[in-house]
Scaffold this motif. Structure first.
Motif, short mmCIF file in Angstrom:
data_model
loop_
_atom_site.label_atom_id
_atom_site.label_comp_id
_atom_site.label_asym_id
_atom_site.label_seq_id
_atom_site.Cartn_x
_atom_site.Cartn_y
_atom_site.Cartn_z
N GLY A 89 -71.01 -23.49 11.27
CA GLY A 89 -71.40 -24.74 10.63
C GLY A 89 -71.45 -25.90 11.60
O GLY A 89 -72.52 -26.31 12.05
N MET A 90 -70.30 -26.45 11.94
CA MET A 90 -70.26 -27.60 12.83
C MET A 90 -70.72 -27.25 14.25
O MET A 90 -71.35 -28.05 14.92
CB MET A 90 -68.85 -28.19 12.87
CG MET A 90 -68.38 -28.75 11.53
SD MET A 90 -69.54 -29.93 10.80
CE MET A 90 -69.54 -31.21 12.04
N GLY A 91 -70.41 -26.03 14.69
CA GLY A 91 -70.85 -25.62 16.02
C GLY A 91 -72.35 -25.60 16.15
O GLY A 91 -72.93 -26.06 17.14
N ILE A 114 -79.72 -20.18 4.02
CA ILE A 114 -80.70 -19.53 3.16
C ILE A 114 -80.06 -19.06 1.85
O ILE A 114 -80.65 -19.15 0.77
CB ILE A 114 -81.38 -18.36 3.90
CG1 ILE A 114 -82.31 -18.91 5.00
CG2 ILE A 114 -82.15 -17.45 2.93
CD1 ILE A 114 -82.86 -17.85 5.93
N HIS A 115 -78.81 -18.60 1.94
CA HIS A 115 -78.14 -18.04 0.77
C HIS A 115 -77.12 -19.00 0.15
O HIS A 115 -76.29 -18.57 -0.66
CB HIS A 115 -77.50 -16.70 1.12
CG HIS A 115 -78.51 -15.61 1.29
ND1 HIS A 115 -79.16 -15.03 0.22
CD2 HIS A 115 -79.03 -15.01 2.40
CE1 HIS A 115 -80.01 -14.12 0.66
NE2 HIS A 115 -79.95 -14.09 1.98
N GLY A 116 -77.18 -20.28 0.51
CA GLY A 116 -76.44 -21.29 -0.22
C GLY A 116 -74.98 -21.46 0.11
O GLY A 116 -74.23 -22.07 -0.66
N SER A 117 -74.53 -20.97 1.26
CA SER A 117 -73.14 -21.16 1.65
C SER A 117 -72.90 -22.60 2.09
O SER A 117 -73.79 -23.25 2.66
CB SER A 117 -72.77 -20.21 2.79
OG SER A 117 -71.51 -20.54 3.35
N GLU A 118 -71.69 -23.10 1.86
CA GLU A 118 -71.32 -24.42 2.34
C GLU A 118 -71.11 -24.44 3.85
O GLU A 118 -71.11 -25.50 4.48
CB GLU A 118 -70.03 -24.89 1.65
CG GLU A 118 -70.18 -25.17 0.18
CD GLU A 118 -68.89 -25.66 -0.44
OE1 GLU A 118 -68.46 -26.77 -0.09
OE2 GLU A 118 -68.31 -24.93 -1.25
N VAL A 119 -70.94 -23.27 4.46
CA VAL A 119 -70.73 -23.18 5.91
C VAL A 119 -72.11 -23.14 6.57
O VAL A 119 -72.57 -22.10 7.02
CB VAL A 119 -69.89 -21.95 6.27
CG1 VAL A 119 -69.52 -21.97 7.76
CG2 VAL A 119 -68.63 -21.88 5.42
#
Length: 429
Positions: free
Chosen positions: A238-240, A268-273
């Protein structure tokens, strides 16, 4: 002996020279707090440059950069801000002006670090100011909403530092003074410690996960360093990826090895990460040669201290630690990722290679890895080949992404681009 003394004395002289900290805030409502932190910086041996970003009121004493100058830097006037109709529009005028001024002042060597105080209004402005400054400039935000989900990850500068301003909503007290005094020491210490190298090695940006999942960086990093390159490896959680994409936009790399696209899968699959919709695009759009691979394309990260969404309950599952876990996509879900991956690469204007390791894309998907799905892997690879854009050069390998053959192929492609001068060899020329 004299050479050693000169080096030591020169270092001490540089370290002891007063560092100037840009102190930014709304001096009409937070004059006491901003004056307190300025005094602490001066008491600690630094100096300050003050900037007022308030709209309605005036500071108790004039600041170095007035609110009038800030508004004018945005192309408007302070009266335009006052008459904007609401506080959001007014502060956006001040945010634009302060960001432009901060960038100009830093380029003119007028300050060495920045610290900004605020609630939600001040934090909104502070995020813009920090984003306008180059990587490495100490950037500190003291905010009543630090670490809050109100702050979107997309607006965080790659090297930003945030300090929670406990008890700092209105006026001084011993609790908020504790935060402010530590913040003063932090920004001044960072400014004293920060060193700009006169000669920079050309840098290669690389994405990966921990070595329990992806191991290629253990081979590639020393091999690239032996070739005279610096290697910056970004943790694709995510942040990286946001930092990686942001630095690509700044032209920080002479080439990238973007070998872990799990953040794209997550998006694409809706993860918060997630690193956002633009993951796997910045290098190509900004002319940076890239070698890509679909490392861990099959995994969707979940925040494991939250309840698992129902749609993932029947998927194979790997609990990595108490923060993050992953599920494995089925073949149909991987088709979406393959098409999305190729779509992102199709936008590249730079030379773009993709390596497809047909033996697997993460340590856990080996036959004995616990999350192996040969049908899913084959489906993904076939979809990539069917949707490969014309601007992408593809390389199929009968090996796993963590095998030496994969790293050797990446180095072969890289060396060829260096030989053809697609990749810069000497950053200082």
């Amino acid at each position: 002996m004299s050479s050693l003394f000169d080096k030591k004395y020169g270092y001490l002289e540089q370290f002891m020279a007063k560092k100037i900290i840009l102190v930014v805030g709304t001096y009409d409502t937070k004059n006491d707090e901003l004056s307190y932190i300025s005094k602490k910086i001066i008491d600690l041996g630094g100096d300050v440059l003050t900037m007022d970003v308030s709209v309605l009121g005036n500071p108790a004493e004039p600041t170095d950069i007035s609110k009038q100058k800030v508004a004018e830097a945005s192309g408007l006037t302070i009266d335009d801000a006052k008459n904007a109709g609401d506080e959001n529009k007014a502060m956006q005028i001040m945010a634009k002006g302060s960001s432009l001024l901060a960038s100009q002042l830093y380029n003119d060597n007028k300050f060495d670090g920045v610290i900004i105080l605020g609630g939600t209004m001040g934090t909104d402005l502070a995020l813009d100011v920090c984003a306008a400054l180059p990587l490495g400039v100490p950037k500190y935000i003291v905010s009543t909403v630090s670490f809050s989900p109100l702050i979107p990850a997309a607006r965080l500068a790659p090297d930003i530092q945030m300090i929670l301003w406990a008890g700092g909503l209105y006026g001084l007290n011993s609790i908020c003074e504790a935060s402010l005094s530590q913040a003063a020491g932090a920004v001044l210490g960072a400014a004293n410690a920060f060193e700009i190298k006169k000669e920079k090695k050309p840098c290669v940006g690389m994405t990966s996960l921990g070595s329990s999942a992806l191991k290629y960086m253990k081979t590639l990093k020393p091999a690239l360093e032996a070739r005279g390159y610096e290697v910056a490896i970004f943790h694709s959680t995510g942040m990286g990826g946001r930092a990686f994409e942001g630095l690509c936009e700044q032209g920080a790399f002479v080439a990238v090895m973007d070998f872990c696209i799990q953040e794209l899968t997550n998006h694409i699959h809706g993860s918060e990460v997630t690193s956002g919709a633009d993951r796997v695009t910045a290098a190509g759009k900004h002319g940076i040669p890239q070698i890509c691979a679909p490392g861990c394309h099959d995994l969707v990260d979940l925040i494991c201290w939250q309840e698992m969404p129902d749609k993932w309950r029947n998927h194979p599952y790997h609990a990595h630690n108490r923060l993050i876990s992953s599920i494995v996509l089925n073949p149909e879900e991987r088709i979406q990722v393959a098409k999305g991956f190729m779509q992102q690469l199709s936008m590249a204007s730079s030379e773009t290679h993709v390596i497809l390791p047909l033996g697997g894309c993460g340590e856990w998907d080996r036959p004995d890895g616990g999350l192996n799905d040969p049908v899913g892997l084959e489906t993904f690879m076939q979809t990539c080949k069917e949707n490969q854009p014309s601007n992408v050069i593809s390389h199929e390998l009968n090996c796993h992404i963590n095998d030496l053959d994969f790293s050797n192929k990446a180095l072969e492609i890289f060396d060829d681009m260096v030989e053809r001068r697609i990749v810069v060899k000497d950053f200082n020329k």
